[in-house]
Design an enzyme around this catalytic site. Sequence first.
Site, mmCIF file in Angstrom:
data_model
loop_
_atom_site.group_PDB
_atom_site.id
_atom_site.type_symbol
_atom_site.label_atom_id
_atom_site.label_comp_id
_atom_site.label_asym_id
_atom_site.label_seq_id
_atom_site.Cartn_x
_atom_site.Cartn_y
_atom_site.Cartn_z
ATOM 1 N N LYS A 1 0.864 -1.178 0.000
ATOM 2 C CA LYS A 1 0.000 0.000 0.000
ATOM 3 C C LYS A 1 0.895 1.220 0.000
ATOM 4 O O LYS A 1 1.791 1.324 0.843
ATOM 5 C CB LYS A 1 -0.914 -0.013 1.225
ATOM 6 C CG LYS A 1 -1.790 1.207 1.360
ATOM 7 C CD LYS A 1 -2.808 1.064 2.471
ATOM 8 C CE LYS A 1 -2.179 0.805 3.800
ATOM 9 N NZ LYS A 1 -3.157 0.693 4.884
ATOM 10 N N CYS B 1 -7.550 11.228 1.031
ATOM 11 C CA CYS B 1 -7.779 10.172 0.042
ATOM 12 C C CYS B 1 -6.971 10.398 -1.232
ATOM 13 O O CYS B 1 -6.891 11.510 -1.734
ATOM 14 C CB CYS B 1 -9.273 10.130 -0.315
ATOM 15 S SG CYS B 1 -9.683 8.935 -1.602
ATOM 16 N N CYS C 1 -7.332 7.547 -3.519
ATOM 17 C CA CYS C 1 -7.894 6.493 -4.378
ATOM 18 C C CYS C 1 -9.155 6.970 -5.106
ATOM 19 O O CYS C 1 -9.665 6.275 -5.966
ATOM 20 C CB CYS C 1 -8.218 5.245 -3.561
ATOM 21 S SG CYS C 1 -9.706 5.372 -2.540
ATOM 22 N N CYS D 1 -9.843 10.520 3.690
ATOM 23 C CA CYS D 1 -9.901 9.060 3.539
ATOM 24 C C CYS D 1 -10.917 8.473 4.509
ATOM 25 O O CYS D 1 -10.954 8.862 5.682
ATOM 26 C CB CYS D 1 -8.512 8.490 3.834
ATOM 27 S SG CYS D 1 -8.438 6.694 3.968
ATOM 28 N N HIS E 1 -10.207 2.678 0.329
ATOM 29 C CA HIS E 1 -9.091 2.150 -0.464
ATOM 30 C C HIS E 1 -8.875 0.655 -0.184
ATOM 31 O O HIS E 1 -8.399 -0.071 -1.057
ATOM 32 C CB HIS E 1 -7.810 2.942 -0.186
ATOM 33 C CG HIS E 1 -7.378 2.920 1.238
ATOM 34 N ND1 HIS E 1 -7.761 3.868 2.165
ATOM 35 C CD2 HIS E 1 -6.623 2.022 1.917
ATOM 36 C CE1 HIS E 1 -7.240 3.578 3.340
ATOM 37 N NE2 HIS E 1 -6.552 2.454 3.218
HETATM 38 FE FE1 FES Z 1 -9.165 6.781 -0.648
HETATM 39 FE FE2 FES Z 1 -8.435 5.869 1.751
HETATM 40 S S1 FES Z 1 -7.164 6.553 0.154
HETATM 41 S S2 FES Z 1 -10.423 6.105 0.967
#
Ligand code: FES
Length: 75
Positions: free
Chosen positions: A23, A41, A43, A52, A56
């Site tokens: 990760k 976040c 992702c 976040c 993810h």
């Molecule tokens: Fe996107 Fe955690 S990096 S929800």
Amino acid sequence: RMVVVRAEGGAGINPDIRKTEDKVVDAVVVTELAKPLTAYCRCWRSGTFPLCDGSHVKHNKATGDNVGPLLLKKQ
Ligand code: FES
């Protein structure tokens, strides 16, 4: 110009950055933060974006990707 990235066919959102890591998580130390830790976040799947919410993990399991948040830590 807008670039659209799709994670279809298990390709994930991360094509080639630090793919040997389970990760990818980076931390930035900031001295003036209200909270001891804030995760942003990367992702693009968080329900609380730009923060976040752990989404993810599901994305990584479904696609084999290795994306993770940017952590801001109070020192
Ligand atoms: Fe996107 Fe955690 S990096 S929800």
